[in-house]
Design an enzyme around this catalytic site. Structure first.
Site, PDB file in Angstrom:
ATOM      1  N   HIS A 126     -42.792  19.533  56.408  1.00 19.20           N
ATOM      2  CA  HIS A 126     -41.446  19.019  56.117  1.00 19.20           C
ATOM      3  C   HIS A 126     -40.945  18.365  57.414  1.00 19.20           C
ATOM      4  O   HIS A 126     -41.318  18.791  58.504  1.00 19.20           O
ATOM      5  CB  HIS A 126     -40.580  20.225  55.744  1.00 19.20           C
ATOM      6  CG  HIS A 126     -39.169  19.923  55.336  1.00 19.20           C
ATOM      7  ND1 HIS A 126     -38.182  19.648  56.255  1.00 19.20           N
ATOM      8  CD2 HIS A 126     -38.567  19.882  54.121  1.00 19.20           C
ATOM      9  CE1 HIS A 126     -37.032  19.445  55.613  1.00 19.20           C
ATOM     10  NE2 HIS A 126     -37.242  19.581  54.311  1.00 19.20           N
ATOM     11  N   ASP A 203     -43.307  27.702  59.972  1.00 20.49           N
ATOM     12  CA  ASP A 203     -42.220  27.325  59.085  1.00 20.49           C
ATOM     13  C   ASP A 203     -42.403  28.107  57.787  1.00 20.49           C
ATOM     14  O   ASP A 203     -43.292  27.799  56.991  1.00 20.49           O
ATOM     15  CB  ASP A 203     -42.259  25.812  58.827  1.00 20.49           C
ATOM     16  CG  ASP A 203     -41.167  25.378  57.851  1.00 20.49           C
ATOM     17  OD1 ASP A 203     -40.468  26.244  57.313  1.00 20.49           O
ATOM     18  OD2 ASP A 203     -41.040  24.153  57.631  1.00 20.49           O
ATOM     19  N   GLN A 206     -40.545  28.042  52.769  1.00 17.59           N
ATOM     20  CA  GLN A 206     -41.021  28.160  51.379  1.00 17.59           C
ATOM     21  C   GLN A 206     -41.887  29.404  51.192  1.00 17.59           C
ATOM     22  O   GLN A 206     -42.557  29.545  50.173  1.00 17.59           O
ATOM     23  CB  GLN A 206     -41.809  26.909  50.965  1.00 17.59           C
ATOM     24  CG  GLN A 206     -41.017  25.614  51.012  1.00 17.59           C
ATOM     25  CD  GLN A 206     -39.897  25.529  49.967  1.00 17.59           C
ATOM     26  OE1 GLN A 206     -39.803  26.341  49.047  1.00 17.59           O
ATOM     27  NE2 GLN A 206     -39.022  24.547  50.129  1.00 17.59           N
ATOM     28  N   LYS A 229     -32.640  29.406  50.376  1.00 21.24           N
ATOM     29  CA  LYS A 229     -33.784  29.246  49.471  1.00 21.24           C
ATOM     30  C   LYS A 229     -34.271  30.592  48.952  1.00 21.24           C
ATOM     31  O   LYS A 229     -35.234  30.659  48.191  1.00 21.24           O
ATOM     32  CB  LYS A 229     -34.937  28.547  50.200  1.00 21.24           C
ATOM     33  CG  LYS A 229     -34.627  27.104  50.592  1.00 21.24           C
ATOM     34  CD  LYS A 229     -35.850  26.442  51.177  1.00 21.24           C
ATOM     35  CE  LYS A 229     -35.533  25.236  52.013  1.00 21.24           C
ATOM     36  NZ  LYS A 229     -35.185  24.054  51.220  1.00 21.24           N
ATOM     37  N   CYS A 368     -38.265  15.113  51.904  1.00 28.31           N
ATOM     38  CA  CYS A 368     -38.293  15.281  53.367  1.00 28.31           C
ATOM     39  C   CYS A 368     -39.724  15.465  53.876  1.00 28.31           C
ATOM     40  O   CYS A 368     -39.963  16.254  54.805  1.00 28.31           O
ATOM     41  CB  CYS A 368     -37.419  16.439  53.830  1.00 28.31           C
ATOM     42  SG  CYS A 368     -35.701  16.201  53.428  1.00 28.31           S
TER      43      CYS A 368
HETATM   44  N1  7TS Z   1     -39.264  23.630  55.940  1.00 22.48           N
HETATM   45  C1  7TS Z   1     -39.628  23.551  54.661  1.00 22.48           C
HETATM   46  C2  7TS Z   1     -41.043  23.861  54.268  1.00 22.48           C
HETATM   47  C3  7TS Z   1     -38.680  23.202  53.710  1.00 22.48           C
HETATM   48  O1  7TS Z   1     -39.033  23.147  52.424  1.00 22.48           O
HETATM   49  C4  7TS Z   1     -37.354  22.928  54.095  1.00 22.48           C
HETATM   50  C5  7TS Z   1     -36.295  22.485  53.127  1.00 22.48           C
HETATM   51  C6  7TS Z   1     -37.030  23.052  55.456  1.00 22.48           C
HETATM   52  C7  7TS Z   1     -38.025  23.396  56.348  1.00 22.48           C
HETATM   53  C8  7TS Z   1     -35.666  22.817  55.965  1.00 22.48           C
HETATM   54  O2  7TS Z   1     -34.777  23.759  55.467  1.00 22.48           O
HETATM   55  P1  7TS Z   1     -33.225  23.588  55.752  1.00 22.48           P
HETATM   56  O3  7TS Z   1     -32.609  24.747  55.055  1.00 22.48           O
HETATM   57  O4  7TS Z   1     -33.064  23.627  57.212  1.00 22.48           O
HETATM   58  O5  7TS Z   1     -32.825  22.267  55.168  1.00 22.48           O
HETATM   59  N2  7TS Z   1     -36.790  21.869  51.980  1.00 22.48           N
HETATM   60  C9  7TS Z   1     -36.092  21.200  51.055  1.00 22.48           C
HETATM   61  C10 7TS Z   1     -36.705  20.657  49.930  1.00 22.48           C
HETATM   62  O6  7TS Z   1     -37.887  20.748  49.696  1.00 22.48           O
HETATM   63  N3  7TS Z   1     -35.772  20.054  49.173  1.00 22.48           N
HETATM   64  O7  7TS Z   1     -34.594  20.177  49.779  1.00 22.48           O
HETATM   65  C11 7TS Z   1     -34.777  20.894  50.948  1.00 22.48           C
END
Ligand code: 7TS
Length: 411
Positions: A126, A203, A206, A229, A368
Site C-alpha cells: 500500500h 504493515d 490487513q 479496520k 492506494c
Molecule cells: N496498509 C495497508 C495494507 C492498508 O490496506 C491500508 C489502508 C494502510 C496501510 C493505511 O491505513 P490508514 O488507516 O493509515 O489509511 N487501506 C485502505 C484500503 O485498502 N482502502 O482504503 C484504505
C-alpha cells in the site's frame, strides 16, 4: 458452508449500521478493507467515555482525570495482550497505520539509514508502506529495492533471499495485501532481514483485523495497524521493540512527550509517551480497547476460519462470472478476505455504481496501490472485502449483480 465458531446472525445484530437499507435494498457491506463497521460495544464505550469520564489524560489529579487516564492506559494494555507485546511500553497510539509507518521512517530511518544503504519493500505494498521509504531513500541517498511476485501475487522466495542483502538496512513488508489479499511469508522475510542485520517493519493493517498476530512469535521490529479496520474507531497503533524505541529520538514533539523542559532543550518522557505528543485520541483508544475485547470474544482463530470459508466460497462463485480476472492467490489458504478483480475491462467506477443501486458497497480504483496495479497491467480494479458480519448470501448477491454488469457491458 461451515462457519466454525462464529454465529454470524448474532454478530450482525451487534452492528446497528447493518440494520439499514440503501436505495431501498438491505445494505451489503463488502468494503471492510477500507474501513470496518463498528459494533454496539465499541460505540457504547466511546459514548460512555464522553458522557461520564471525559477529561484530559496524564494531567489532572481529580477523579475524572484519573478515570480517563485509567481507561486510556487500560486500552493500551488490552492491545498489548491482543498482539502479545512483551510490555505496554511497546504499544504507541498514533492516528493510523500511515502515521505509524511514518514515525518509523522519520524517527528510526533518518537516524540509521545512510547514503549507499538499501531499503527493501515488496511489490504488494500500500502507498502507506512505500512512499515514506521513497522519501527516506531520497533524503539519505539510499536505494529502494523490491521483492517481486508471481502471477498469483505471491512473493518470490528467491527475491527474499537475493534482494535482502548485506547492504539492506531496513525491510518494509506487508503481512497481507489490501489488493491481492496475499498472506505474505512474513516470518521468512523477518528472518532474512535479521540474518543480514536489518530491521523489519511489518504493515499489519490487513492482518490484525483478520488473524491472530503475535509480535513476539513473529519477532518483527516494528508493526503498524489501524483500529478502524478492526471494528474500532479512527486511531492507529505502532508496536516497536523496546530496545529500538529507547534508542530513537521523538517523531513529534510538544506536550506529554517530555519529562523536563528548559529554555534551550528538553528531556523526553518514558516509553510509550515519548512518542505520543499532545492530547491523544482518548475516546478512540478506549473504543479500540472495546473492539479488541469484541474480537477476543469471537476468537481470532474463528474469525480467520470464517473469512477463509467465505473467501473460498467467493472465489468459487466469482470464477463462474465469464470474463472475470481475479487478482491474487488461487488458494483461499494463502489469502485474507480481499478479492480484487477486473471484469471485461469495464471501468470499476461503472461496476461500483451498478452494485450500489443494489445496496452493495465495494470499492473501485487503485486502492492506494498504483505500482501494484501497474505490475499486473491494470489501471484499476473492483474490490470486495469481507469481515465477521458477511454471509455467503451477500456473495451470491454480488455475483448476481455482476452478471447484470456483464449483460450491460458485454456488447
Ligand atoms: N496498509 C495497508 C495494507 C492498508 O490496506 C491500508 C489502508 C494502510 C496501510 C493505511 O491505513 P490508514 O488507516 O493509515 O489509511 N487501506 C485502505 C484500503 O485498502 N482502502 O482504503 C484504505
Amino acid at each position: 458452508m461451515s462457519q466454525p465458531g462464529l454465529n454470524v446472525a448474532a454478530i450482525r445484530e451487534d452492528f446497528p449500521i447493518l440494520q439499514q437499507s440503501v436505495n431501498g435494498k438491505p445494505l451489503v457491506y463488502l468494503d471492510s478493507a477500507a474501513t470496518s463497521q463498528k459494533p454496539e460495544a465499541v460505540l457504547r464505550a466511546m459514548d460512555e467515555y464522553y458522557r461520564r469520564h471525559n477529561a484530559n489524560v496524564h494531567r489532572g489529579v481529580y477523579a475524572l482525570a484519573e478515570e480517563a487516564t485509567a481507561r486510556y492506559e487500560g486500552a493500551r494494555k488490552k492491545i498489548q495482550k491482543f498482539i502479545n507485546a512483551k510490555s505496554y511500553r511497546e504499544v504507541i497510539f498514533v492516528r493510523n497505520a500511515t502515521e505509524a509507518l511514518n514515525l518509523v521512517a522519520y524517527a528510526w530511518g533518518r537516524a540509521n539509514v545512510r547514503a549507499g544503504d538499501e531499503i527493501v519493500a515488496t511489490v504488494l505494498e500500500h502507498h502507506a508502506n512505500l512512499v515514506p521509504w521513497q522519501l527516506l531513500a531520497q533524503a539519505k541517498g539510499a536505494r529502494l529495492k523490491f521483492i517481486g511476485a508471481d502471477e498469483q501475487a505471491r512473493l518470490r522466495a528467491h527475491d527474499i533471499e537475493t534482494q535482502i542483502s548485506e547492504k539492506t538496512k531496513l525491510v518494509a513488508a506487508t503481512m497481507a495485501s489490501n489488493v491481492a489479499g496475499t498472506l505474505t511469508p512474513i516470518r521468512q522475510i523477518i528472518a532474512r532481514a535479521h540474518a543480514v542485520g536489518a530491521v523489519c517493519v511489518v504493515d499489519a493493517a490487513q492482518a490484525t483485523p483478520h488473524l491472530p498476530v503475535d509480535v513476539q512469535s513473529l519477532d518483527c521490529d516494528f508493526l503498524a495497524f489501524s483500529g478502524h479496520k478492526m471494528l474500532g474507531p479512527f486511531v492507529g497503533v505502532l508496536y516497536g521493540k523496546r530496545a529500538l524505541l529507547e534508542q530513537m529520538e521523538p517523531f513529534l514533539s510538544g506536550g506529554d512527550m517530555i519529562r523536563e523542559v528548559y529554555w534551550e532543550e528538553a528531556r523526553w518522557n518514558e516509553l510509550p509517551w515519548k512518542f505520543e505528543a499532545g492530547t491523544p485520541a482518548i475516546a478512540e483508544a478506549i473504543g479500540l480497547g472495546a473492539a479488541v475485547d469484541y474480537l477476543t470474544g469471537l476468537g481470532m482463530e474463528n474469525v480467520r476460519a470464517h473469512e477463509h470459508d467465505l473467501t473460498a466460497y467467493a472465489l468459487a462463485r466469482l470464477r463462474e462470472v465469464e470474463g472475470i480476472r481475479i487478482i491474487g492467490p488461487a488458494s483461499p489458504a494463502e489469502r485474507v478476505g480481499v478479492i480484487a478483480f477486473d471484469l471485461l475491462g469495464v471501468h470499476p467506477h461503472d461496476i461500483t455504481q451498478i452494485l450500489d443501486r443494489e445496496g452493495i458497497c465495494v470499492r473501485g480504483g487503485h486502492h492506494c496501490a498504483m505500482p501494484l496495479h501497474e505490475y499486473y497491467g491494470l489501471a484499476a480494479t473492483t474490490r470486495a472485502s469481507f469481515y465477521v458480519y458477511n454471509t455467503p448470501d451477500e456473495i451470491d448477491q454480488l455475483v448476481a449483480t455482476l452478471a447484470q454488469v456483464r449483460q450491460i457491458f458485454k456488447a
